[in-house]
Design an enzyme around this catalytic site. Structure first.
Site: not given
Ligand code: URA
Length: 400
Positions: A81, A160, A167, A182, A186
């Site tokens: 990621h 999320d 948020r 968050s 995922k």
């Protein structure tokens, strides 16, 4: 009573994992009101969370939806990621590279918002490429090809989606525990054993300073490992763009060049670093050995790797260097916004992006250039955003 629990959070008291789990379930079911959830987020934003609480929040958000698993397929299963950067097309290279190295890569990616482009937007510039395949098809592709890059479905981490929207509305995005939960919620649904994080810092990144990026990386690594996935993070420079091409189809082109052994050095070296396989990975990229794997993945996802990319036919304007000298600054943030204004990015979720527009840099930091020589090639569609892109492109460079 939820009010008592909120008051405890407001006072900075440690909360039990079971209570955090119940709160997240309540957010998804609607039992916890949006106002209560927003208050809780604001208290976390101001008071922080312990690592144990952040692991509990991450687990609860992960468990709020479906998780993927790969019965009958032999791992190891790995993913990466990136916190996002300008010109960051690493996922397109790393997925087939890892598959070629014998790893399985079930990669779920997102769309771009704001400055940085999304992997799915880039892939959709390939005619036919589908990013909403269902789990059975993904299983078959992972088995046959070794990698896929698909979107996150509605059933993945629904908590999320709700909390992220709140948020955004309540200015509580920039909280390390909330960002950690968050991002990881995922990724942990992917049925992976290892996760490699590329945490970027600089003007073209979410985290503007190295210190902020380090704090986020530390949290992601601690919580990822705490949730049972072997997690490592690399801090990488996003003060200037990665590679030379910025824009959806342009970045696919550059990723394919890299898979062919003809990519820019910074992109190739970052892919080698993140792969964790050093010389073996460099040799695969140099020889073009992972290119057939990329083509196989594109075909398996419905795309035609030989077809011209969407977005062809843009007009081209060359911005010349305003002075002679050595490039001292090539600002990722400014260049990212320049590409965004041309239509490569989106400001609101759901907006369409233009596939062909973007920038091709002719020089980066450390390069020598003569006044009047090509500095940035702008690809635009009918002049949309051209004036601002031109002025941002010029402001991005210091040449001394
Ligand atoms: N990316 C995410 O997925 N979540 C955040 O909170 C920030 C960046």
């Amino acid at each position: 009573m939820i009010q008592d629990w909120l008051a405890a959070r407001r006072a900075g008291e440690e909360q039990a994992p079971e209570a955090i789990q119940a709160f997240v379930s309540g957010v998804v079911s609607g039992e916890v009101t949006r106002a209560q959830a927003a208050a809780w987020l604001a208290f976390v934003f101001c008071r922080g969370m312990s690592p144990t609480e952040t692991v509990a929040l991450t687990r609860a958000m992960t468990d709020s939806g479906i998780s993927l698993s790969w019965p009958g397929i032999t791992g190891p299963f790995i993913d990466k990621h990136s916190t996002g950067g300008v010109g960051d097309k690493v996922s397109l290279v790393l997925a087939p590279l890892w598959a070629e190295l014998g790893l399985r890569v079930p990669m779920l990616s997102g769309r771009g918002l704001g400055l940085t482009g999304g992997t799915l937007d880039k892939l959709e510039s390939i005619p036919g490429y589908t990013t909403d395949l269902q789990p059975e098809r993904l299983h078959a592709i992972l088995e046959e090809v070794g990698c896929f890059i698909n979107g996150q479905t509605e059933e993945i981490a629904p908590a999320d989606r709700i909390l992220y929207a709140l948020r955004d509305e309540t200015c509580t995005v920039e909280s390390i525990p909330l960002i950690t939960a968050s991002i990881l919620s995922k990724k942990l649904v992917e049925g992976i054993e290892r996760l490699v994080l590329d945490v970027k810092w600089g003007s073209g990144a979410f985290m503007k300073t190295r210190e902020q990026a380090q704090a986020l990386a530390d949290s992601l690594v601690e919580v990822g490992n705490g949730a049972g996935v072997q997690t490592e993070a690399h801090l990488t420079d996003m003060t200037q763009p990665l590679g030379l091409k910025i824009g959806n189809a342009l970045e696919v082109e550059e990723a394919v060049d890299c898979l062919r052994g003809q990519g820019p050095e910074d992109l190739t070296e970052l892919c080698v670093l993140l792969s964790g396989e050093g010389e073996r990975a460099r040799e695969i990229l140099r020889s073009g050995a992972a290119l057939p794997r990329w083509e196989q993945m594109v075909r398996a996802q419905g795309g035609d790797p030989a077809a011209p990319l969407h977005g062809a036919g843009c007009e081209v304007e060359m911005v010349p260097a305003p002075a002679s000298g050595v490039v001292q600054r090539c600002d990722a943030g400014e260049l990212g916004w320049a590409a965004h204004r041309l239509g490569a990015g989106r400001t609101r979720a759901g907006e369409a992006v233009h596939f062909g527009v973007g920038l091709v840099l002719q020089a980066k930091r450390g390069d020598e250039i003569q006044a009047g020589a090509p500095l940035v090639e702008i690809r635009h569609q009918g002049g949309r955003g051209l004036e601002e892109a031109r002025s941002r492109a010029i402001q991005s460079f210091d040449i001394v």
